[in-house]
Design a protein around this motif. Structure first.
Motif, short mmCIF file in Angstrom:
data_model
loop_
_atom_site.label_atom_id
_atom_site.label_comp_id
_atom_site.label_asym_id
_atom_site.label_seq_id
_atom_site.Cartn_x
_atom_site.Cartn_y
_atom_site.Cartn_z
N UNK A 299 -7.78 -10.27 6.57
CA UNK A 299 -7.11 -10.70 5.35
C UNK A 299 -6.12 -9.74 4.74
N UNK A 300 -5.48 -8.87 5.55
CA UNK A 300 -4.48 -8.00 4.95
C UNK A 300 -3.35 -7.71 5.94
N UNK A 301 -2.26 -7.17 5.40
CA UNK A 301 -1.09 -6.84 6.21
C UNK A 301 -0.69 -5.39 5.94
N UNK A 302 0.09 -4.86 6.89
CA UNK A 302 0.69 -3.54 6.71
C UNK A 302 2.19 -3.72 6.89
N UNK A 303 2.96 -3.28 5.89
CA UNK A 303 4.39 -3.54 5.83
C UNK A 303 5.17 -2.25 5.64
N UNK A 304 6.29 -2.14 6.35
CA UNK A 304 7.21 -1.00 6.15
C UNK A 304 8.25 -1.39 5.11
N UNK A 305 8.25 -0.66 3.99
CA UNK A 305 9.25 -0.82 2.95
C UNK A 305 10.17 0.39 2.94
N UNK A 306 11.27 0.30 2.23
CA UNK A 306 12.15 1.46 2.10
C UNK A 306 11.49 2.55 1.28
N UNK A 307 10.49 2.19 0.51
CA UNK A 307 9.81 3.13 -0.38
C UNK A 307 8.44 3.57 0.14
N UNK A 308 8.04 3.10 1.32
CA UNK A 308 6.76 3.54 1.86
C UNK A 308 6.11 2.50 2.75
N UNK A 309 4.87 2.78 3.13
CA UNK A 309 4.07 1.87 3.95
C UNK A 309 3.04 1.20 3.03
N UNK A 310 3.11 -0.13 2.95
CA UNK A 310 2.23 -0.86 2.02
C UNK A 310 1.10 -1.53 2.79
N UNK A 311 -0.12 -1.25 2.37
CA UNK A 311 -1.33 -1.84 2.94
C UNK A 311 -1.94 -2.73 1.88
N UNK A 312 -1.90 -4.06 2.09
CA UNK A 312 -2.41 -4.91 1.02
C UNK A 312 -2.62 -6.35 1.45
N UNK A 313 -3.18 -7.11 0.52
CA UNK A 313 -3.45 -8.52 0.77
C UNK A 313 -4.77 -8.93 0.14
N UNK A 314 -5.49 -9.76 0.85
CA UNK A 314 -6.79 -10.28 0.41
C UNK A 314 -6.65 -11.15 -0.84
N UNK A 315 -7.69 -11.87 -1.16
CA UNK A 315 -7.69 -12.79 -2.29
C UNK A 315 -8.95 -12.54 -3.12
N UNK A 316 -8.74 -12.18 -4.38
CA UNK A 316 -9.83 -12.09 -5.33
C UNK A 316 -9.54 -13.09 -6.44
N UNK A 317 -10.34 -14.13 -6.50
CA UNK A 317 -10.15 -15.17 -7.51
C UNK A 317 -10.91 -14.75 -8.77
N UNK A 318 -10.22 -13.97 -9.60
CA UNK A 318 -10.90 -13.35 -10.73
C UNK A 318 -10.21 -13.51 -12.06
N UNK A 319 -9.19 -14.37 -12.14
CA UNK A 319 -8.55 -14.63 -13.43
C UNK A 319 -7.69 -13.48 -13.92
N UNK A 320 -7.32 -13.56 -15.20
CA UNK A 320 -6.34 -12.64 -15.78
C UNK A 320 -6.97 -11.51 -16.61
N UNK A 321 -8.25 -11.60 -16.92
CA UNK A 321 -8.81 -10.68 -17.91
C UNK A 321 -9.73 -9.60 -17.34
#
Length: 416
Positions: A299-321
């Motif tokens: 459930x995650x991806x690794x992406x090359x950005x101009x500002x760094x390497x981003x490791x992220x994703x997944x789903x947490x259904x937890x609302x706004x608060x």
């Protein structure tokens, strides 16, 4: 109470969808003001994975996710989680999500999603050229990796559906994967490469560049948190939390995960929920990443950005608060270290953002029930960046020509 008059259009939200819509309306000759509670690129537009995932036509609500969900939900740091304190509140949304996973509804959602993806892809490069951001576009593809032949086989129905829609991809073994992305752990024995998967150099910098372009063309961006909308003769009255009243002829509601709160003032109960996304952005030299890599089974991806390497994703259904649970970021980074043995995990910056999601994985694009002078454009889930240019075209069509580039019935805000 102070009252201001806006003769043109007010867009609520300065994320990538709102700003793209504002620029598209500007290009049609309309005067546009953007109201934003925090400032441009303050929400999910800043911390996403930076992908234009035009090949991602399969809705999150699908039989496949139902098969994986029980296992994932048992892991509080896994790809899909619901905090116990939020479980009761989200139960009605989860029921709608479950209903959307039927075969007939998935087929319907996929057809609608594909139409919006095709429009968004067609609109993207002209939009980037117009806004001076074309140099930020990357066409490096995406590599989906699997840990066994069985895992690849389980994914084949989804690839068959993509093939039927003309999406290019190729399956491969470990040796060919290594030519595209060296350094993968040997546990990944199979993969699928999709060359038509685009990305942006950095989503936050891109969204800020859109804000600069909008201002340079005479647009205004003001800090204001909108509390309610009220139809009036000849337009809409906008009330803010600090007591201001703004009157506009037309309004576009593109406030991301907060949009449903404003829509309630128009008498609409739209079941918008929040996929809380987490990531860690590492320094640019953390890994020699050559394409975006998707670890779908985790459930995650690794992406090359101009500002760094981003490791992220997944789903947490937890609302706004609820407060962020950055153990989720740490868990993904730990897995990434195991999956990419050469990854240097030091110096990362953690982030959590709200991805606005509707139960059937389709956005809400269309007019409010209470008044045709309000157009909704929210609920894109993890595809806001991907579908931003297409959504902007549809919003501009609605507010000028009245006839949209594609049929938007499937995106009706009233479909629930």
């Amino acid at each position: 109470m102070q009252t201001e008059i806006e003769p043109g259009v007010v867009v609520i939200g300065a994320g990538v969808v709102g700003l793209s819509a504002a620029i598209a309306l500007q290009a049609r000759g309309l005067a546009v003001t953007v109201l934003e509670r925090e400032g441009p690129a303050a929400g999910a537009s800043a911390g996403n994975a930076g992908a234009f995932a035009f090949t991602d036509i399969l809705p999150l609500a699908s039989p496949g996710i139902l098969k994986k969900a029980p296992k994932w939900l048992l892991d509080p740091l896994g790809p899909l989680s619901v905090p116990p304190s939020y479980a009761l509140q989200i139960a009605p949304w989860m029921f709608r999500f479950w209903r959307a996973c039927s075969a007939s509804r998935v087929a319907h959602s996929m057809t609608a999603q594909t139409a919006l993806m095709d429009l968004s892809k067609a609109e993207l490069e002209p939009f980037l050229a117009e806004t001076g951001t074309l140099s930020m576009l990357r066409k490096e593809g995406n590599l989906q990796v699997y840990e066994s032949q069985a895992e690849l086989d389980a994914s084949l129905p989804g690839w068959k559906a993509r093939a039927e829609h003309g999406i290019e991809f190729r399956h491969m073994g470990a040796a060919e994967m290594a030519t595209i992305q060296p350094g993968l752990a040997p546990r990944f024995t199979h993969g699928t490469f999709t060359p038509g998967w685009y990305s942006i150099a950095d989503p936050k910098l891109y969204t800020l560049a859109l804000a600069d372009h909008f201002r340079a063309r005479g647009g205004r961006i003001e800090r204001a948190e909108v509390s309610s909308l009220h139809p009036i003769e000849g337009g809409v009255e906008i009330r803010t939390t600090d007591g201001r009243t703004v009157r506009a002829r037309k309004v576009v509601l593109a406030a991301g995960a907060f949009s449903h709160q404003v829509a309630r003032s128009l008498g609409e109960n739209i079941p918008l929920e929040t996929e809380r996304g987490y990531n860690t952005t590492l320094p640019a030299d953390a890994f020699d990443l050559r394409t975006q890599v998707t670890f779908g089974g985790h459930g995650f991806v690794v992406t090359r950005l101009s500002t760094g390497i981003r490791v992220g994703g997944a789903v947490e259904l937890g609302g706004l608060k609820l407060p962020p649970n950055f153990r989720r970021s740490e868990a993904m980074l730990e897995r990434a270290r195991a999956f990419l043995p050469g990854l240097k995990p030091e110096g990362g910056v953690q982030w959590m953002g709200f991805r606005p999601s509707l139960p059937d994985s389709l956005p809400a694009i269309g007019r409010a029930r209470a008044t045709p002078d309000v157009v909704y454009a929210f609920g894109h889930g993890h595809l806001g960046l991907t579908q931003s240019a297409g959504t902007a075209r549809l919003v501009a069509d609605l507010l000028t020509d009245g006839k949209t580039a594609i049929d938007i019935a499937s995106f009706s805000p009233q479909r629930f």
